[in-house]
Design a protein around this motif. Sequence first.
Motif, PDB file in Angstrom:
ATOM      1  N   LEU A 108      80.695  29.080  10.971  1.00 24.25           N
ATOM      2  CA  LEU A 108      80.735  30.386  10.310  1.00 24.25           C
ATOM      3  C   LEU A 108      79.831  31.370  11.032  1.00 24.25           C
ATOM      4  CD1 LEU A 108      80.704  29.476   6.502  1.00 24.25           C
ATOM      5  CD2 LEU A 108      82.655  29.898   8.017  1.00 24.25           C
ATOM      6  N   GLN A 109      80.090  32.651  10.753  1.00 24.92           N
ATOM      7  CA  GLN A 109      79.281  33.716  11.343  1.00 24.92           C
ATOM      8  C   GLN A 109      77.821  33.582  10.906  1.00 24.92           C
ATOM      9  OE1 GLN A 109      80.054  37.968  10.177  1.00 24.92           O
ATOM     10  NE2 GLN A 109      81.481  37.719  11.855  1.00 24.92           N
ATOM     11  N   GLY A 110      76.918  33.711  11.860  1.00 25.62           N
ATOM     12  CA  GLY A 110      75.502  33.693  11.510  1.00 25.62           C
ATOM     13  C   GLY A 110      74.890  32.300  11.440  1.00 25.62           C
ATOM     14  N   LYS A 113      75.831  29.882  16.185  1.00 30.65           N
ATOM     15  CA  LYS A 113      76.764  29.363  17.200  1.00 30.65           C
ATOM     16  C   LYS A 113      76.435  29.851  18.605  1.00 30.65           C
ATOM     17  CE  LYS A 113      80.580  30.146  15.198  1.00 30.65           C
ATOM     18  NZ  LYS A 113      80.436  31.560  15.344  1.00 30.65           N
ATOM     19  N   THR A 114      76.296  31.166  18.739  1.00 30.16           N
ATOM     20  CA  THR A 114      76.065  31.730  20.074  1.00 30.16           C
ATOM     21  C   THR A 114      74.722  31.265  20.630  1.00 30.16           C
ATOM     22  OG1 THR A 114      77.391  33.631  19.428  1.00 30.16           O
ATOM     23  CG2 THR A 114      76.010  33.892  21.384  1.00 30.16           C
ATOM     24  N   LYS A 119      71.594  27.457  24.094  1.00 32.92           N
ATOM     25  CA  LYS A 119      70.556  26.407  24.127  1.00 32.92           C
ATOM     26  C   LYS A 119      71.098  25.125  24.761  1.00 32.92           C
ATOM     27  CE  LYS A 119      68.023  27.441  19.781  1.00 32.92           C
ATOM     28  NZ  LYS A 119      67.825  26.917  18.406  1.00 32.92           N
ATOM     29  N   ARG A 141      84.190  40.603  17.006  1.00 33.98           N
ATOM     30  CA  ARG A 141      82.935  41.346  17.007  1.00 33.98           C
ATOM     31  C   ARG A 141      82.727  41.902  18.420  1.00 33.98           C
ATOM     32  NH1 ARG A 141      77.665  39.406  16.476  1.00 33.98           N
ATOM     33  NH2 ARG A 141      78.435  37.400  17.177  1.00 33.98           N
ATOM     34  N   GLN A 147      76.633  39.601  23.827  1.00 30.41           N
ATOM     35  CA  GLN A 147      75.488  38.810  23.332  1.00 30.41           C
ATOM     36  C   GLN A 147      75.361  37.498  24.110  1.00 30.41           C
ATOM     37  OE1 GLN A 147      75.850  37.513  19.230  1.00 30.41           O
ATOM     38  NE2 GLN A 147      73.944  36.345  19.318  1.00 30.41           N
ATOM     39  N   THR A 248      71.412  23.793  12.243  1.00 23.94           N
ATOM     40  CA  THR A 248      70.419  24.788  12.655  1.00 23.94           C
ATOM     41  C   THR A 248      69.435  25.084  11.529  1.00 23.94           C
ATOM     42  OG1 THR A 248      71.821  26.613  11.949  1.00 23.94           O
ATOM     43  CG2 THR A 248      72.041  25.905  14.233  1.00 23.94           C
ATOM     44  N   ARG A 249      68.392  25.815  11.887  1.00 24.42           N
ATOM     45  CA  ARG A 249      67.357  26.279  10.947  1.00 24.42           C
ATOM     46  C   ARG A 249      66.638  25.129  10.243  1.00 24.42           C
ATOM     47  NH1 ARG A 249      71.148  30.415  10.043  1.00 24.42           N
ATOM     48  NH2 ARG A 249      70.562  32.193  11.329  1.00 24.42           N
ATOM     49  N   GLY A 274      68.812  22.468  15.524  1.00 20.36           N
ATOM     50  CA  GLY A 274      68.228  23.741  15.956  1.00 20.36           C
ATOM     51  C   GLY A 274      66.930  23.935  15.198  1.00 20.36           C
ATOM     52  N   THR A 275      65.844  24.139  15.954  1.00 19.31           N
ATOM     53  CA  THR A 275      64.534  24.168  15.301  1.00 19.31           C
ATOM     54  C   THR A 275      63.820  25.507  15.465  1.00 19.31           C
ATOM     55  OG1 THR A 275      63.566  23.211  17.282  1.00 19.31           O
ATOM     56  CG2 THR A 275      64.188  21.676  15.543  1.00 19.31           C
ATOM     57  N   GLY A 276      64.557  26.563  15.830  1.00 17.71           N
ATOM     58  CA  GLY A 276      63.911  27.865  15.974  1.00 17.71           C
ATOM     59  C   GLY A 276      64.796  28.817  16.747  1.00 17.71           C
ATOM     60  N   GLU A 277      64.318  30.034  16.936  1.00 17.40           N
ATOM     61  CA  GLU A 277      65.129  31.045  17.618  1.00 17.40           C
ATOM     62  C   GLU A 277      65.020  30.957  19.125  1.00 17.40           C
ATOM     63  OE1 GLU A 277      65.589  34.905  16.003  1.00 17.40           O
ATOM     64  OE2 GLU A 277      64.359  34.462  14.255  1.00 17.40           O
TER      65      GLU A 277
HETATM   66  P1  GDP Z   1      76.516  33.073  15.237  1.00 12.91           P
HETATM   67  O1  GDP Z   1      77.048  34.253  14.482  1.00 12.91           O
HETATM   68  O2  GDP Z   1      76.892  31.785  14.596  1.00 12.91           O
HETATM   69  O3  GDP Z   1      76.859  33.099  16.694  1.00 12.91           O
HETATM   70  O4  GDP Z   1      74.920  33.140  15.106  1.00 12.91           O
HETATM   71  P2  GDP Z   1      73.830  33.588  16.176  1.00 12.91           P
HETATM   72  O5  GDP Z   1      73.747  32.615  17.286  1.00 12.91           O
HETATM   73  O6  GDP Z   1      74.037  35.015  16.530  1.00 12.91           O
HETATM   74  O7  GDP Z   1      72.496  33.400  15.313  1.00 12.91           O
HETATM   75  C1  GDP Z   1      72.183  34.179  14.182  1.00 12.91           C
HETATM   76  C2  GDP Z   1      70.662  34.273  14.045  1.00 12.91           C
HETATM   77  O8  GDP Z   1      70.133  32.994  13.734  1.00 12.91           O
HETATM   78  C3  GDP Z   1      69.962  34.730  15.316  1.00 12.91           C
HETATM   79  O9  GDP Z   1      68.953  35.639  14.957  1.00 12.91           O
HETATM   80  C4  GDP Z   1      69.360  33.443  15.883  1.00 12.91           C
HETATM   81  O10 GDP Z   1      68.192  33.687  16.635  1.00 12.91           O
HETATM   82  C5  GDP Z   1      69.064  32.682  14.616  1.00 12.91           C
HETATM   83  N1  GDP Z   1      69.030  31.214  14.806  1.00 12.91           N
HETATM   84  C6  GDP Z   1      69.959  30.419  15.397  1.00 12.91           C
HETATM   85  N2  GDP Z   1      69.574  29.117  15.362  1.00 12.91           N
HETATM   86  C7  GDP Z   1      68.372  29.078  14.723  1.00 12.91           C
HETATM   87  C8  GDP Z   1      67.448  28.009  14.368  1.00 12.91           C
HETATM   88  O11 GDP Z   1      67.666  26.811  14.603  1.00 12.91           O
HETATM   89  N3  GDP Z   1      66.309  28.394  13.704  1.00 12.91           N
HETATM   90  C9  GDP Z   1      66.044  29.705  13.404  1.00 12.91           C
HETATM   91  N4  GDP Z   1      64.910  29.978  12.755  1.00 12.91           N
HETATM   92  N5  GDP Z   1      66.878  30.703  13.720  1.00 12.91           N
HETATM   93  C10 GDP Z   1      68.023  30.420  14.378  1.00 12.91           C
END
Ligand code: GDP
Length: 296
Positions: A108-110, A113-114, A119, A141, A147, A248-249, A274-277
Motif C-alpha cells: 500500500l501507499q506509504g 515501498k520506494t 535499501k 503519482r 523519488q 517496516t517501521r 525496516g528499522t528507520g528512514e
Molecule cells: P511508499 O509509498 O510505500 O513507496 O512509501 P515510501 O517509501 O515513500 O515511505 C513513506 C515514508 O515512510 C518515508 O518518509 C520513509 O522515509 C518512511 N519509512 C519507510 N520505511 C521506514 C522504516 O522502516 N522506519 C521508519 N521510521 N520510517 C520508514
Amino acid sequence: MFEGLTEKLSGIFDGLTRRGALTEADVTAAMREVRRALLEADVALDVVRSFTDKVKERAVGANVVKSVTPGQMVVKIVSDVMVETLGSDAQPIDLDAPAPVAIMMVGLQGAGKTTTTAKIAKRLVDRQGRRVLMASLDVKRPAAQEQLAVLGRQVGVDTLPIVAGQTPVQIAQRAEQAARLQGYDVVMFDTAGRTHIDEPLMAEMAEIKGAAKPHEILLVADSLTGQDAVNLAKSFDERVGITGIVLTRIDGDGRGGAALSMRAVTGKPIKLLGTGEKMDALEDFHPSRIADRILG
Ligand code: GDP
C-alpha cells in the motif's frame, strides 16, 4: 516495538522461575497470562491459541512439573515455540535464477515501498557486489519515479531513465530489456500503491507480474498497522502470490503483533525488517534473534 510484550512476559516468567515446584495448574495459569499478553500485543487470535496449546502440550510431555528447574523448562519451551511461530530459519532474498533476476515490490501507499526498494538495492550492491537496476512503475503519482531516481543517486544505484507516457507494463519491459542488454544482475520493480486494496490495484499487480516474471515478489507492510498488515499480506498472497514480506517501521511504537503473526497466518516468510528512514536501516529477519528480543 516489542517492549510492552517483553515486559509482560518477563513478569510472568519471573513468577514461574522463582517457584521451586510447579503444578499443572501453575502452568495453565501462566499460559493464561501469556495468552493475554500476546492478545494485548495484537497477535492474531488463532496464532495465540495454537501458541499456548503447543506450549502446554510440550510442558506436559516434558513432565515439567517434575523437572529440576520447572520454571526454566517452561521458559525454554515458550522460546522454542516462539521461534517456530516466527519461521525457524532466516530467509534471505533468493537470487538463484538467471540474470537479470527480477524482484517486484508491492504494497500500500506509504508502507515504505520506494524506500525499501532503494535499501535492498544498496545492500545487494554493497554486500554482494551485484549490479542492480531499479525502475519505478508508479505512473499514478507524478513524483514517484523521480523519488526513486533521487534515492538511487543517494545510494549509488542506477535507475531506469524516465520516459513520460508509458504504462507500468511498458516500463517493466523496457527495464527488463535494459537490464539484460547492459548486464545487470538484478532488476527491481517498485510498483504503485493505493491507500487500500482494490480491484484495479490487484489487476495492475497481476499484469505487471505477467510482464516482469519476478523471481521474488516482496510485500512491504507497515508493522504499525498490526493485524491489518497481516490481512493485507493474506490478500496480496491470494491475489498476486508473494514470496516474502518486509515489515517496516519496526523502530516505531507498534505492539509487535504483525511480526509475530505474519508467518503463521500467511505461510510466507518475513525476510527483512525496516528499522528507520536511513538507507542502511534494514535488518535480516532472524527468528531466534527476534524471539530473544521479545523474551528479553
Ligand atoms: P511508499 O509509498 O510505500 O513507496 O512509501 P515510501 O517509501 O515513500 O515511505 C513513506 C515514508 O515512510 C518515508 O518518509 C520513509 O522515509 C518512511 N519509512 C519507510 N520505511 C521506514 C522504516 O522502516 N522506519 C521508519 N521510521 N520510517 C520508514
